[in-house]
Design a protein around this motif. Structure first.
Motif, PDB file in Angstrom:
ATOM      1  N   LEU A 127      33.374   5.926 -22.427  1.00 26.78           N
ATOM      2  CA  LEU A 127      32.943   4.964 -23.433  1.00 26.78           C
ATOM      3  C   LEU A 127      34.149   4.121 -23.821  1.00 26.78           C
ATOM      4  O   LEU A 127      35.172   4.649 -24.262  1.00 26.78           O
ATOM      5  CB  LEU A 127      32.399   5.696 -24.658  1.00 26.78           C
ATOM      6  N   PRO A 160      29.965   1.886 -20.667  1.00 29.48           N
ATOM      7  CA  PRO A 160      29.455   1.452 -21.978  1.00 29.48           C
ATOM      8  C   PRO A 160      30.584   1.057 -22.929  1.00 29.48           C
ATOM      9  O   PRO A 160      31.735   1.483 -22.758  1.00 29.48           O
ATOM     10  CB  PRO A 160      28.712   2.684 -22.496  1.00 29.48           C
ATOM     11  N   ALA A 162      31.675   0.332 -27.194  1.00 25.43           N
ATOM     12  CA  ALA A 162      31.334   0.550 -28.604  1.00 25.43           C
ATOM     13  C   ALA A 162      32.532   0.185 -29.475  1.00 25.43           C
ATOM     14  O   ALA A 162      33.610   0.759 -29.327  1.00 25.43           O
ATOM     15  CB  ALA A 162      30.933   2.003 -28.849  1.00 25.43           C
ATOM     16  N   ARG A 196      29.002   1.700 -37.664  1.00 23.90           N
ATOM     17  CA  ARG A 196      28.942   1.554 -36.212  1.00 23.90           C
ATOM     18  C   ARG A 196      28.980   2.899 -35.514  1.00 23.90           C
ATOM     19  O   ARG A 196      28.400   3.057 -34.431  1.00 23.90           O
ATOM     20  CB  ARG A 196      30.096   0.663 -35.739  1.00 23.90           C
ATOM     21  N   ARG A 199      25.498   4.030 -35.191  1.00 24.57           N
ATOM     22  CA  ARG A 199      24.743   3.327 -34.155  1.00 24.57           C
ATOM     23  C   ARG A 199      25.229   3.709 -32.758  1.00 24.57           C
ATOM     24  O   ARG A 199      24.430   3.774 -31.821  1.00 24.57           O
ATOM     25  CB  ARG A 199      24.867   1.814 -34.345  1.00 24.57           C
ATOM     26  N   SER A 200      26.530   3.936 -32.637  1.00 24.71           N
ATOM     27  CA  SER A 200      27.115   4.275 -31.328  1.00 24.71           C
ATOM     28  C   SER A 200      28.031   5.486 -31.495  1.00 24.71           C
ATOM     29  O   SER A 200      29.257   5.355 -31.503  1.00 24.71           O
ATOM     30  CB  SER A 200      27.908   3.083 -30.776  1.00 24.71           C
TER      31      SER A 200
END
Length: 249
Positions: A127, A160, A162, A196, A199-200
């Motif tokens: 990530l 991904p 974030a 955040r 959310r992630s």
């Protein structure tokens, strides 16, 4: 979709010519192969943890003197080039001169390094998290260079992204501080962005922290510490360049 449209627009505003020598006809990059060849790569031997290029012989553990005394919060930091010469000039333009169009070229270089060194970062898909910039400073500058690199690197690698960290208000310029002062100071000016994070979430994730330049490691250590406290399984660091005392000046 919107980002691809913006990048297409930028390709018209900033045609693909070399930012250093003016050579044209480049394929989606702003640095020609000859000029890129002048960049100084970070090559082994270097510290197994922080990536500091070796000066003379390493101790048997493969660690630099600093990491041998006290390991940082991150597992591994790697940089593609030494922050010197024409690359340093480009990075200054990217960071302070509004040359945000260089982000794509830099992200390509970083992605090539990751693909070319599959043993880096435990060989794991990670990530991607950028080092944050205070929102007021980002509003004045118009962008956060680390965020630009992180988003495009994620696109290059298919990893991904974030943005889960934030920087708190601060008026003390880190450039004026020693490494030890930076370490203490950095722990006060970064924080997890709780909204955040919800959310992630990073809990259980292997994270790659991304920035433009690795200087003393204070910022990377502070951000890695926050990510681990938020539940990250591990944190590694990737920058385009790193400052190395043998090349300063």
């Amino acid at each position: 979709m919107l980002r691809s449209v913006v990048r297409e627009w930028l390709s018209w505003v900033y045609p693909f010519v070399c930012e250093l020598c003016g050579r044209g006809g480049l394929d989606g990059c702003h640095v020609c192969p000859d000029c890129r060849g002048s960049f100084v790569p970070v090559e082994p031997p270097f510290c197994a943890v922080c990536g500091e290029p070796a000066e003379g012989s390493f101790i048997p553990s493969g660690l630099c003197r600093r990491c041998a005394v006290a390991l940082p919060s991150f597992e591994e930091a790697r940089a593609v080039y030494v922050n010197t010469g024409s690359l340093r000039d480009l990075l200054l333009a990217f960071k302070y001169g509004g040359a945000v169009h260089l982000a794509g070229s830099f992200a390509q270089m970083m992605a090539e390094a990751v693909r070319g060194n599959p043993h880096w970062f435990g060989g794991k898909k990670r990530l991607i998290v950028p080092v944050p910039m205070h929102r007021g400073k980002q509003a004045r500058r118009g962008y956060n260079q680390a965020q630009e690199l992180a988003v495009l690197l994620g696109e290059e690698l298919g990893w991904p992204y974030a943005g889960v960290l934030k920087r708190l208000p601060d008026t003390l310029p880190q450039a004026s501080l020693s490494r030890e002062q930076r370490l203490r100071h950095a722990r006060k000016i970064y924080a997890a962005d709780e909204k955040r994070m919800k959310r992630s979430p990073v809990r259980g994730r292997d994270v790659l922290l991304v920035d433009d330049v690795f200087t003393t490691g204070a910022t990377a250590d502070s951000c890695a510490r926050l990510l681990l406290r938020s539940g990250a399984a591990s944190v590694c660091v990737l920058t385009l360049a790193r400052t190395h005392h043998a090349w300063r000046g």
